[in-house]
Write an enzyme that holds these catalytic residues in place. Structure first.
Site, PDB file in Angstrom:
ATOM      1  N   ARG A  52       0.843  -1.209   0.000  1.00  8.01           N
ATOM      2  CA  ARG A  52       0.000   0.000   0.000  1.00  8.01           C
ATOM      3  C   ARG A  52       0.874   1.254   0.000  1.00  8.01           C
ATOM      4  O   ARG A  52       0.566   2.246  -0.662  1.00  8.01           O
ATOM      5  CB  ARG A  52      -0.948  -0.023   1.214  1.00  8.01           C
ATOM      6  N   LYS A 151      -2.434   6.766   1.299  1.00  6.59           N
ATOM      7  CA  LYS A 151      -2.321   7.106   2.726  1.00  6.59           C
ATOM      8  C   LYS A 151      -1.263   8.196   2.823  1.00  6.59           C
ATOM      9  O   LYS A 151      -0.101   7.947   3.125  1.00  6.59           O
ATOM     10  CB  LYS A 151      -1.949   5.851   3.526  1.00  6.59           C
ATOM     11  N   GLU A 184     -16.124   6.508   6.223  1.00  5.05           N
ATOM     12  CA  GLU A 184     -15.340   5.798   7.241  1.00  5.05           C
ATOM     13  C   GLU A 184     -15.282   6.686   8.471  1.00  5.05           C
ATOM     14  O   GLU A 184     -15.989   7.693   8.543  1.00  5.05           O
ATOM     15  CB  GLU A 184     -13.922   5.508   6.715  1.00  5.05           C
TER      16      GLU A 184
HETATM   17  N1  PXG Z   1      -9.093   4.859   7.506  1.00  3.25           N
HETATM   18  C1  PXG Z   1      -8.160   5.806   7.727  1.00  3.25           C
HETATM   19  C2  PXG Z   1      -8.398   7.176   7.217  1.00  3.25           C
HETATM   20  C3  PXG Z   1      -6.982   5.479   8.421  1.00  3.25           C
HETATM   21  O1  PXG Z   1      -6.063   6.420   8.616  1.00  3.25           O
HETATM   22  C4  PXG Z   1      -7.806   3.206   8.636  1.00  3.25           C
HETATM   23  C5  PXG Z   1      -8.929   3.595   7.930  1.00  3.25           C
HETATM   24  C6  PXG Z   1      -7.629   1.769   9.003  1.00  3.25           C
HETATM   25  O2  PXG Z   1      -6.717   1.150   8.099  1.00  3.25           O
HETATM   26  P1  PXG Z   1      -5.818  -0.095   8.499  1.00  3.25           P
HETATM   27  O3  PXG Z   1      -5.091  -0.423   7.262  1.00  3.25           O
HETATM   28  O4  PXG Z   1      -4.921   0.347   9.619  1.00  3.25           O
HETATM   29  O5  PXG Z   1      -6.733  -1.177   8.928  1.00  3.25           O
HETATM   30  C7  PXG Z   1      -6.812   4.169   8.917  1.00  3.25           C
HETATM   31  C8  PXG Z   1      -5.625   3.792   9.752  1.00  3.25           C
HETATM   32  C9  PXG Z   1      -4.788   6.934  14.550  1.00  3.25           C
HETATM   33  C10 PXG Z   1      -4.186   6.597  13.213  1.00  3.25           C
HETATM   34  O6  PXG Z   1      -4.060   7.485  15.392  1.00  3.25           O
HETATM   35  C11 PXG Z   1      -4.835   5.795  12.264  1.00  3.25           C
HETATM   36  C12 PXG Z   1      -4.216   5.528  11.042  1.00  3.25           C
HETATM   37  C13 PXG Z   1      -3.003   6.077  10.824  1.00  3.25           C
HETATM   38  C14 PXG Z   1      -2.383   6.853  11.753  1.00  3.25           C
HETATM   39  C15 PXG Z   1      -2.956   7.125  12.959  1.00  3.25           C
HETATM   40  O7  PXG Z   1      -5.958   6.640  14.782  1.00  3.25           O
HETATM   41  N2  PXG Z   1      -4.672   4.788   9.965  1.00  3.25           N
END
Ligand code: PXG
Length: 290
Positions: A52, A151, A184
């Protein structure tokens, strides 16, 4: 022992891990990142996270100067260097140092860093009782403005959503797309359960293609559940039997209330609990060992 950070090819102490104020990652949020976890000396879904990261970099025409395999090896080395069994891993690639203009061609070399640290878990109580959330005033970026698959280091849209959550006195907020569909949450994907079937919004409503989301879909399929992507309105979530969020940090967390409306029974649902159990087993057995 001071934390060691992997920065541009070497390990440095946390206090010495510094980058230039001319780095376009800082000046413009020009770069990509990943949040990854390791459980009991196994990195969960490492390959998927690195894929990713590289896909996002390619989408913004950012060349990562090392191979995917070398990147994975560096993640493992950083974990070993810090002697961490269970860790939160932050991987960042920025456009690198440039001048004060936007032009990415002025940045000759990407900056790479890897931080591995102890994981800060949400209180167990939140998983047992479920999370109250809100609906953000801020709408999710339109996918045609910024592809949600990327991301990127520019997280202001999500941070504004998080501020809406904080203002409402809760931890998370549902972000709607510009045309009013559920996309989301600010840092998690969202799922609902309706009559035993499990649904999550498709990426084209403006959500990240979550790696935990994908793992949960596979688990639900293996359990013989009917699971899939579905465009949904807020009313669908409010009327659902169960709701939960997924993300690398949160794993699977039940949602029991949205503003003043209770979801289902007001307690974490049975399907959410089953998926949580199976996910927990998966993280203990799957992943790249180190
Ligand atoms: N949506 C968004 C916008 C994200 O940033 C997820 C979904 C979940 O994705 P994964 O691949 O981790 O299952 C994320 C995850 C936080 C934080 O502090 C969260 C994320 C990145 C950095 C910090 O909550 N990403």
């Amino acid at each position: 022992m001071e934390l060691k950070i992997f920065l541009d090819g070497q390990f440095v102490d946390k206090k010495d891990a510094k980058i230039s104020i001319f780095d376009h990652g800082l000046l413009y949020g020009d770069g990509v990142f990943e949040g990854i976890r390791s459980y009991n000396r196994r990195v969960f879904r490492l390959k998927e996270h690195i894929n990713r990261l590289y896909d996002g970099a390619e989408a913004i025409r950012l060349e990562i100067p090392i191979s995917k395999q070398a990147f994975q090896d560096k993640v493992i080395e950083t974990l070993k260097e810090n002697k961490l069994d269970d860790a939160y891993i932050r991987v960042v690639v920025t456009r690198g140092v440039g001048d004060l203009g936007l032009d990415p061609r002025k940045c000759s070399c990407a900056t790479i860093f890897i931080i591995t640290d102890r994981i800060e878990l949400y209180p167990e109580e939140l998983y047992e009782k479920g999370l109250p959330i809100t609906v953000a005033k801020t709408r999710r970026n339109h996918p045609s403005s910024l592809n949600p698959r990327i991301k990127s280091l520019n997280y202001l849209n999500n941070i504004l959503g998080k501020i809406d959550a904080i203002d409402a006195g809760v931890e998370e907020a549902i972000m709607l797309s510009v045309d009013g569909y559920v996309a989301e949450c600010t840092g998690d994907n969202i799922f609902i359960v309706e009559d035993g079937d499990v649904f999550t919004p498709p990426c084209d409503t403006g959500s990240l293609e979550g790696i935990t989301q994908d793992a949960v879909i596979r688990i639900a399929e293996e359990k013989g559940m009917n699971v899939g992507f579905k465009k949904m309105k807020l009313e669908d979530v409010l009327g659902a039997d169960e709701c939960f969020l997924t993300g690398t940090a949160a794993e699977i967390i039940p949602v029991v209330q949205i503003d003043d409306q209770v979801i289902g029974t007001g307690f974490p649902g049975e399907i959410t609990k089953q998926l949580r159990q199976d996910f927990s087993k998966l993280t203990k057995t799957d992943g790249v060992e180190y």
